[in-house]
Design a protein around this motif. Structure first.
Motif, short mmCIF file in Angstrom:
data_model
loop_
_atom_site.label_atom_id
_atom_site.label_comp_id
_atom_site.label_asym_id
_atom_site.label_seq_id
_atom_site.Cartn_x
_atom_site.Cartn_y
_atom_site.Cartn_z
N ILE A 85 38.53 10.73 68.22
CA ILE A 85 37.28 11.42 68.55
C ILE A 85 37.32 12.78 67.88
O ILE A 85 38.31 13.50 68.00
N ILE A 139 33.88 8.49 67.36
CA ILE A 139 32.76 9.29 67.87
C ILE A 139 32.89 10.70 67.30
O ILE A 139 33.98 11.24 67.23
N GLN A 188 27.89 5.36 62.49
CA GLN A 188 28.65 6.39 63.19
C GLN A 188 28.01 6.76 64.52
O GLN A 188 26.83 7.07 64.58
N LYS A 189 28.81 6.73 65.59
CA LYS A 189 28.34 7.14 66.91
C LYS A 189 28.48 8.66 67.03
O LYS A 189 29.51 9.22 66.66
N THR A 190 27.43 9.30 67.55
CA THR A 190 27.43 10.76 67.63
C THR A 190 26.86 11.24 68.96
O THR A 190 26.02 10.58 69.57
N ASP A 242 23.25 9.65 69.06
CA ASP A 242 23.20 8.57 70.06
C ASP A 242 22.96 9.14 71.45
O ASP A 242 22.31 8.51 72.27
N VAL A 257 31.28 9.73 77.11
CA VAL A 257 32.21 9.38 76.04
C VAL A 257 32.92 8.07 76.37
O VAL A 257 33.04 7.18 75.53
N MET A 291 30.63 5.16 75.71
CA MET A 291 30.48 4.90 74.29
C MET A 291 31.71 4.18 73.74
O MET A 291 31.58 3.27 72.92
N ALA A 298 32.14 1.92 70.45
CA ALA A 298 31.72 3.00 69.56
C ALA A 298 32.61 3.08 68.35
O ALA A 298 33.71 2.64 68.31
#
Length: 130
Positions: A14, A58, A84-86, A106, A122, A125, A130
Motif C-alpha cells: 500500500i 492501493i 489501479q485502486k485509489t 475509488d 482499506v 478494498m 484491490a
C-alpha cells in the motif's frame, strides 16, 4: 528434494502519499496490522517514480500537496495501470473536486477521518481484490 521452491506471493504493498509527515506516520501505524507492507511518501513525484517499479495494490493520497495534487497522482497512476485502486483523502476539498473528472478515485475520505473507518475502507478494498 526438489530443485524448485514454492514461494508465497509477495504481500500487496500500500502506498500512502501526503505532505504531512504526522499523517503519514499515523497511516503507516494503523495500516500495518492489515499485513501489507506500507510505503509512505511525502513527495508525490517520488511516489510516482516508485509506483512505476512497485505496482502497489492501493494508492492512498492527499489532495493538496504543492506541485502535484492527489488527483494528478491518481491520473498518472491510472495512465500506467488503468485498474489501479485509489483513495483520495482531503481536508480542503470534497468530492466535487473530481465530480467532472475523467479519472476518479475509488473512494474519497474527508479529513479529519475516523481511524477505524479508514482502516475498514482499506481492508474492504484489499478483500475485494484491490
Amino acid at each position: 528434494m526438489s530443485l524448485f521452491h514454492r514461494h508465497a506471493p509477495a504481500p500487496s504493498t500500500i502506498f500512502v502519499v501526503d505532505d504531512e509527515v504526522l499523517l503519514l506516520d499515523l497511516a503507516e501505524t494503523v495500516l500495518a496490522p492489515l499485513g501489507c507492507p506500507v510505503r509512505i511518501f511525502s513527495d508525490p513525484e517520488v511516489a510516482l517514480a516508485e509506483f512505476k517499479k512497485a505496482a502497489p495494490v492501493i494508492v492512498i493520497t492527499d489532495y493538496a500537496m504543492g506541485r502535484m495534487s492527489g488527483m494528478d497522482l491518481i491520473r498518472e497512476c491510472r495512465r500506467l495501470n488503468p485498474q489501479q485502486k485509489t483513495i483520495l483523502v482531503s481536508g480542503t476539498v470534497d468530492g466535487v473536486v473530481f465530480a467532472d473528472a475523467s479519472v476518479k478515485p475509488d473512494k474519497f475520505i474527508a479529513k479529519p477521518y475516523d481511524i477505524k473507518s479508514f482502516v475498514e475502507i482499506v481492508r474492504a478494498m484489499l478483500a475485494a481484490g484491490a
